[in-house]
Design a protein around this motif. Structure first.
Motif, PDB file in Angstrom:
ATOM      1  N   THR A  94      -0.282   9.755  11.784  1.00 58.25           N
ATOM      2  CA  THR A  94      -0.630   8.474  12.364  1.00 58.25           C
ATOM      3  C   THR A  94       0.414   7.493  11.871  1.00 58.25           C
ATOM      4  O   THR A  94       1.148   7.784  10.922  1.00 58.25           O
ATOM      5  N   THR A  95       0.512   6.327  12.501  1.00 61.09           N
ATOM      6  CA  THR A  95       1.484   5.360  12.004  1.00 61.09           C
ATOM      7  C   THR A  95       0.864   4.605  10.824  1.00 61.09           C
ATOM      8  O   THR A  95      -0.363   4.561  10.680  1.00 61.09           O
ATOM      9  N   PRO A  96       1.710   3.987   9.996  1.00 57.65           N
ATOM     10  CA  PRO A  96       1.183   3.231   8.858  1.00 57.65           C
ATOM     11  C   PRO A  96       0.188   2.161   9.312  1.00 57.65           C
ATOM     12  O   PRO A  96      -0.869   1.970   8.708  1.00 57.65           O
ATOM     13  N   ARG A  97       0.506   1.489  10.381  1.00 56.35           N
ATOM     14  CA  ARG A  97      -0.358   0.413  10.844  1.00 56.35           C
ATOM     15  C   ARG A  97      -1.724   0.942  11.297  1.00 56.35           C
ATOM     16  O   ARG A  97      -2.761   0.385  10.976  1.00 56.35           O
ATOM     17  N   GLU A  98      -1.692   2.062  12.063  1.00 58.60           N
ATOM     18  CA  GLU A  98      -2.968   2.657  12.503  1.00 58.60           C
ATOM     19  C   GLU A  98      -3.812   3.060  11.298  1.00 58.60           C
ATOM     20  O   GLU A  98      -5.029   2.882  11.291  1.00 58.60           O
ATOM     21  N   ALA A  99      -3.158   3.612  10.277  1.00 58.01           N
ATOM     22  CA  ALA A  99      -3.899   4.074   9.091  1.00 58.01           C
ATOM     23  C   ALA A  99      -4.540   2.886   8.363  1.00 58.01           C
ATOM     24  O   ALA A  99      -5.710   2.934   7.974  1.00 58.01           O
ATOM     25  N   ILE A 100      -3.795   1.814   8.202  1.00 59.78           N
ATOM     26  CA  ILE A 100      -4.337   0.637   7.504  1.00 59.78           C
ATOM     27  C   ILE A 100      -5.459   0.017   8.344  1.00 59.78           C
ATOM     28  O   ILE A 100      -6.514  -0.347   7.818  1.00 59.78           O
ATOM     29  N   GLU A 101      -5.240  -0.053   9.661  1.00 54.68           N
ATOM     30  CA  GLU A 101      -6.281  -0.655  10.495  1.00 54.68           C
ATOM     31  C   GLU A 101      -7.554   0.181  10.510  1.00 54.68           C
ATOM     32  O   GLU A 101      -8.649  -0.346  10.655  1.00 54.68           O
ATOM     33  N   ALA A 102      -7.406   1.507  10.336  1.00 51.76           N
ATOM     34  CA  ALA A 102      -8.608   2.364  10.297  1.00 51.76           C
ATOM     35  C   ALA A 102      -9.333   2.258   8.964  1.00 51.76           C
ATOM     36  O   ALA A 102     -10.464   2.717   8.834  1.00 51.76           O
ATOM     37  N   GLY A 103      -8.664   1.682   7.943  1.00 49.02           N
ATOM     38  CA  GLY A 103      -9.368   1.498   6.665  1.00 49.02           C
ATOM     39  C   GLY A 103      -8.720   2.146   5.459  1.00 49.02           C
ATOM     40  O   GLY A 103      -9.332   2.227   4.390  1.00 49.02           O
ATOM     41  N   ALA A 143      12.044   0.594  -6.566  1.00 50.35           N
ATOM     42  CA  ALA A 143      11.235  -0.354  -7.351  1.00 50.35           C
ATOM     43  C   ALA A 143      11.218  -1.689  -6.606  1.00 50.35           C
ATOM     44  O   ALA A 143      12.247  -2.181  -6.177  1.00 50.35           O
ATOM     45  N   GLY A 144      10.067  -2.222  -6.384  1.00 49.01           N
ATOM     46  CA  GLY A 144       9.979  -3.498  -5.664  1.00 49.01           C
ATOM     47  C   GLY A 144       9.773  -3.320  -4.163  1.00 49.01           C
ATOM     48  O   GLY A 144       9.235  -4.197  -3.502  1.00 49.01           O
ATOM     49  N   ALA A 145      10.195  -2.178  -3.617  1.00 54.62           N
ATOM     50  CA  ALA A 145      10.036  -1.966  -2.168  1.00 54.62           C
ATOM     51  C   ALA A 145       8.794  -1.144  -1.848  1.00 54.62           C
ATOM     52  O   ALA A 145       8.349  -1.103  -0.710  1.00 54.62           O
ATOM     53  N   VAL A 146       8.251  -0.449  -2.860  1.00 56.29           N
ATOM     54  CA  VAL A 146       7.009   0.311  -2.656  1.00 56.29           C
ATOM     55  C   VAL A 146       5.971  -0.160  -3.666  1.00 56.29           C
ATOM     56  O   VAL A 146       6.298  -0.775  -4.681  1.00 56.29           O
ATOM     57  N   GLY A 147       4.700   0.160  -3.364  1.00 57.81           N
ATOM     58  CA  GLY A 147       3.625  -0.269  -4.253  1.00 57.81           C
ATOM     59  C   GLY A 147       3.366   0.708  -5.381  1.00 57.81           C
ATOM     60  O   GLY A 147       2.643   0.397  -6.333  1.00 57.81           O
ATOM     61  N   GLY A 148       3.924   1.903  -5.285  1.00 62.67           N
ATOM     62  CA  GLY A 148       3.712   2.881  -6.341  1.00 62.67           C
ATOM     63  C   GLY A 148       4.491   4.149  -6.056  1.00 62.67           C
ATOM     64  O   GLY A 148       5.073   4.301  -4.972  1.00 62.67           O
ATOM     65  N   PRO A 202       0.797  -1.231   0.000  1.00 66.37           N
ATOM     66  CA  PRO A 202       0.000   0.000   0.000  1.00 66.37           C
ATOM     67  C   PRO A 202       0.833   1.287   0.000  1.00 66.37           C
ATOM     68  O   PRO A 202       0.270   2.382  -0.029  1.00 66.37           O
ATOM     69  N   ILE A 203       2.170   1.164   0.033  1.00 70.97           N
ATOM     70  CA  ILE A 203       2.991   2.372   0.171  1.00 70.97           C
ATOM     71  C   ILE A 203       3.247   3.024  -1.188  1.00 70.97           C
ATOM     72  O   ILE A 203       3.807   2.407  -2.092  1.00 70.97           O
ATOM     73  N   ARG A 225      10.936  -1.068   3.270  1.00 76.98           N
ATOM     74  CA  ARG A 225      10.737  -2.466   3.707  1.00 76.98           C
ATOM     75  C   ARG A 225      10.402  -2.536   5.199  1.00 76.98           C
ATOM     76  O   ARG A 225       9.584  -3.337   5.638  1.00 76.98           O
ATOM     77  N   GLN A 226      11.043  -1.646   5.961  1.00 79.49           N
ATOM     78  CA  GLN A 226      10.776  -1.599   7.402  1.00 79.49           C
ATOM     79  C   GLN A 226       9.306  -1.240   7.661  1.00 79.49           C
ATOM     80  O   GLN A 226       8.644  -1.840   8.514  1.00 79.49           O
ATOM     81  N   ILE A 227       8.787  -0.281   6.882  1.00 84.64           N
ATOM     82  CA  ILE A 227       7.378   0.103   7.050  1.00 84.64           C
ATOM     83  C   ILE A 227       6.486  -1.084   6.688  1.00 84.64           C
ATOM     84  O   ILE A 227       5.517  -1.382   7.384  1.00 84.64           O
ATOM     85  N   MET A 228       6.825  -1.776   5.596  1.00 79.69           N
ATOM     86  CA  MET A 228       6.024  -2.951   5.217  1.00 79.69           C
ATOM     87  C   MET A 228       6.032  -3.980   6.338  1.00 79.69           C
ATOM     88  O   MET A 228       5.017  -4.618   6.616  1.00 79.69           O
ATOM     89  N   SER A 229       7.178  -4.133   7.009  1.00 85.00           N
ATOM     90  CA  SER A 229       7.198  -5.152   8.067  1.00 85.00           C
ATOM     91  C   SER A 229       6.359  -4.693   9.260  1.00 85.00           C
ATOM     92  O   SER A 229       5.732  -5.517   9.925  1.00 85.00           O
ATOM     93  N   GLU A 230       6.303  -3.366   9.512  1.00 81.24           N
ATOM     94  CA  GLU A 230       5.399  -2.864  10.564  1.00 81.24           C
ATOM     95  C   GLU A 230       3.943  -3.176  10.237  1.00 81.24           C
ATOM     96  O   GLU A 230       3.088  -3.221  11.115  1.00 81.24           O
ATOM     97  N   LEU A 231       3.671  -3.335   8.930  1.00 81.16           N
ATOM     98  CA  LEU A 231       2.280  -3.528   8.490  1.00 81.16           C
ATOM     99  C   LEU A 231       1.853  -4.990   8.500  1.00 81.16           C
ATOM    100  O   LEU A 231       0.676  -5.284   8.343  1.00 81.16           O
ATOM    101  N   SER A 232       2.816  -5.905   8.658  1.00 80.84           N
ATOM    102  CA  SER A 232       2.428  -7.292   8.458  1.00 80.84           C
ATOM    103  C   SER A 232       1.382  -7.711   9.493  1.00 80.84           C
ATOM    104  O   SER A 232       1.496  -7.409  10.675  1.00 80.84           O
ATOM    105  N   GLY A 233       0.343  -8.312   8.998  1.00 82.22           N
ATOM    106  CA  GLY A 233      -0.731  -8.746   9.875  1.00 82.22           C
ATOM    107  C   GLY A 233      -1.787  -7.682  10.134  1.00 82.22           C
ATOM    108  O   GLY A 233      -2.796  -7.943  10.782  1.00 82.22           O
ATOM    109  N   ALA A 234      -1.569  -6.422   9.647  1.00 77.07           N
ATOM    110  CA  ALA A 234      -2.595  -5.386   9.849  1.00 77.07           C
ATOM    111  C   ALA A 234      -3.821  -5.739   9.034  1.00 77.07           C
ATOM    112  O   ALA A 234      -3.700  -6.322   7.971  1.00 77.07           O
ATOM    113  N   ARG A 235      -4.996  -5.374   9.468  1.00 74.19           N
ATOM    114  CA  ARG A 235      -6.309  -5.659   8.840  1.00 74.19           C
ATOM    115  C   ARG A 235      -6.806  -7.040   9.170  1.00 74.19           C
ATOM    116  O   ARG A 235      -6.107  -7.995   9.138  1.00 74.19           O
TER     117      ARG A 235
END
Ligand code: C5P
Length: 246
Positions: A206-215, A32-37, A11-12, A236-246
């Protein structure tokens, strides 16, 4: 990600806010490869135009492009601008909801027609509601009454009713807009800061995880990635913070 045919599961979207073409290309290549866009906005586009966008796209491989040009004009002009941008094949493009229902509907139609004519996928068209730099007294000064949140909700509903795909919103509006607009609306959220990162000039983070969990569907993140000593590692670090969110 929720269904909305997002092109990948990351989602980044990194904001490449620079007028330095070489730097934008270097970052795009590194990420390239580390972000979604990647997101390119008025600063970059005004300096380098469509050719510069293409150069960054080449460096970014096939990373989806969010062309953040926030069009706001009469419907005919905005439709023309969307058609003119279509050959760049942006995944997302945006307009100001304050341009009104007819302008947003014209933008949505232009995106559809341009995609049909070229055989490319239709860019998602998003609305900017109230700029996060404006507070209630700023709204009052331009003749708009009521709390910022009411204006955001009104404009977001108008955007979806006018045929747009979603909105750009601040972290504090994610939950209410997700409730108002339902699951199929795309919510793109800037002002996100990983735990421990400097807020810079962003006031309501807000943190990336809070944002994803809020929708949130897409997180627009600039400086915490682009100013890191290793931008790809920061992403990549942000993506790892997101793992399991939602
Ligand atoms: O560096 P930073 O993470 O603050 O970058 C956020 C990006 O999102 C910038 O490109 C900024 O223009 C954009 N943005 C924002 N707030 C909005 C809309 C867009 O920060 N309300």
């Amino acid at each position: 990600m929720t269904g909305k045919d997002q092109p990948n599961s990351n989602p980044i979207h990194v904001a490449l806010d620079t007028v330095d073409l070489a730097r934008a290309q270097t970052l795009a290549r590194a990420l390239a490869g580390a972000v979604g866009g990647i997101k390119l906005g008025k600063e970059f586009f005004t300096a380098h135009g469509p050719q510069g966008v293409r150069a960054v796209q080449r460096a970014a491989g096939d990373s989806p492009l969010f062309l953040d040009l926030k069009f706001h004009d009469i419907p005919n002009t905005v439709a023309g601008a969307i058609r003119a941008a279509a050959p760049l094949e942006p995944y997302m493009i945006n307009v100001h909801a304050a341009g009104g229902a007819a302008m947003m509907a014209a933008a949505a139609r232009a995106a559809e027609e341009a995609a049909e004519a070229s055989g490319c996928s239709r860019p998602k068209v998003l609305a900017v509601t109230v700029l996060t730099s404006l507070d209630e007294s700023d709204l009052d000064a331009v003749g708009q009454r009521g709390p910022v949140e009411s204006q955001v909700r009104r404009l977001a509903a108008l955007a979806l009713d006018s045929g747009l795909d979603g909105v750009v919103c601040s972290p504090r509006e994610i939950a209410v807009l997700r409730r108002d607009l339902g699951n199929s609306a795309i919510l793109v959220v800037p002002g996100v800061r990983p735990a421990g990162a400097a807020a810079g000039d962003q006031k309501r983070t807000t943190t990336p995880r809070e944002a994803i969990e809020a929708g949130a569907d897409v997180l627009v993140i600039g400086r915490p990635i682009t100013q890191a000593s290793d931008p790809a590692e920061a992403a990549r670090q942000i993506m790892s913070e997101l793992s399991g969110a939602r």
